[in-house]
Design an enzyme around this catalytic site. Structure first.
Site, PDB file in Angstrom:
ATOM      1  NE  ARG A  89      44.836  46.877  26.983  1.00 14.35           N
ATOM      2  CZ  ARG A  89      45.591  47.724  27.664  1.00 14.35           C
ATOM      3  NH1 ARG A  89      46.809  47.946  27.321  1.00 14.35           N
ATOM      4  NH2 ARG A  89      45.130  48.351  28.694  1.00 14.35           N
ATOM      5  NE  ARG A 167      41.923  48.368  34.464  1.00 19.41           N
ATOM      6  CZ  ARG A 167      42.982  48.651  35.188  1.00 19.41           C
ATOM      7  NH1 ARG A 167      44.151  48.817  34.632  1.00 19.41           N
ATOM      8  NH2 ARG A 167      42.884  48.759  36.496  1.00 19.41           N
TER       9      ARG A 167
END
Ligand code: AMP
Length: 218
Positions: A89, A167
């Site tokens: 990520r 997010r």
């Protein structure tokens, strides 16, 4: 042996597409988010460490994530390969991963933020059997109840507008370096994720040169 990474914002269908690939190609689906959710639900020590971070929609520390991924891949239960979802990520996780594992490609599911919001905020989950629903495209037969086991459906704690914004911001800021690193090795396959799940799966198969996909209804 086939080894893939699947990337895309929340709600882009990483889980669904991974499952469809795994079903036909005998791959093991490794979802870091699912591993954490299992630990939270089962009140493990790891679950206690990540619960608050996850609920806020923030990223868990790299050290912790890397140790979970290493331990999971060290199981070597993936004779025909794996597809890893939700990792890496950020740039550091990508370097950790590329130093240790060879991969065949990165499937990058592309979806505009507006569509992400529309999909994610209508997502529901059965906490008992894990079945996913969507109030737009995939409603349960009885409102609020799981079709499979009848349990009451819940909204994921991190599927709130605030957590989603956090997010999305993280995704755009931190994931771009990951795509750049993978792109240097020409691993990236960009896929338009706006289409139906079956159509997206067909595109993935064509782009990666994998055996053709036969939807369950045909
Ligand atoms: P996901 O289901 O992939 O959206 O992951 C759910 C949550 O788990 C994320 O919002 C993070 O809190 C945590 N998480 C999952 N994968 C990672 C990762 N690679 N790095 C940091 N945190 C992660």
């Amino acid at each position: 042996m086939r080894k893939f990474v699947i990337m895309g914002v929340q709600g882009s269908g990483k889980g669904t597409q991974s499952e469809l690939l795994c079903r036909d190609l005998d791959l093991v689906h490794i979802s870091v988010g699912d591993i954490f959710r299992w630990n939270v639900q089962n009140h493990t020590k790891l679950g206690a460490q990540v619960r608050r971070t996850m609920t806020a929609g923030e990223l868990v520390s790299d050290d912790l994530v890397e140790s979970v991924v290493r331990e999971r891949l060290d199981n070597h239960d993936w004779n025909f390969g794996f597809i890893i979802d939700g990792f890496p990520r950020n740039g550091r996780q990508a370097e950790f991963f590329m130093e240790r594992y060879d991969i065949d490609g990165v499937i990058h599911l592309e979806l505009p933020d507006d569509e992400v919001r529309r999909r994610v905020l209508s997502r529901r989950l059965c906490p008992n059997c894990g079945m996913d629903y969507n109030l737009i495209a995939d409603r349960p037969e009885v409102e609020g109840r799981c079709d499979i086991c009848g349990h009451e459906l819940i909204t994921r704690a991190d599927d709130t507008p605030e957590a989603l914004n956090s997010r999305l911001r993280d995704y755009h800021e931190k994931t771009r370096p990951v795509l750049e690193l993978f792109a240097r090795k020409e691993f990236i396959h960009d896929i338009d994720a706006c289409a139906s799940a079956d159509e997206v799966q067909q595109s993935i198969r064509e782009t990666l040169g994998l055996p053709a996909y036969k939807p369950a209804s045909t």
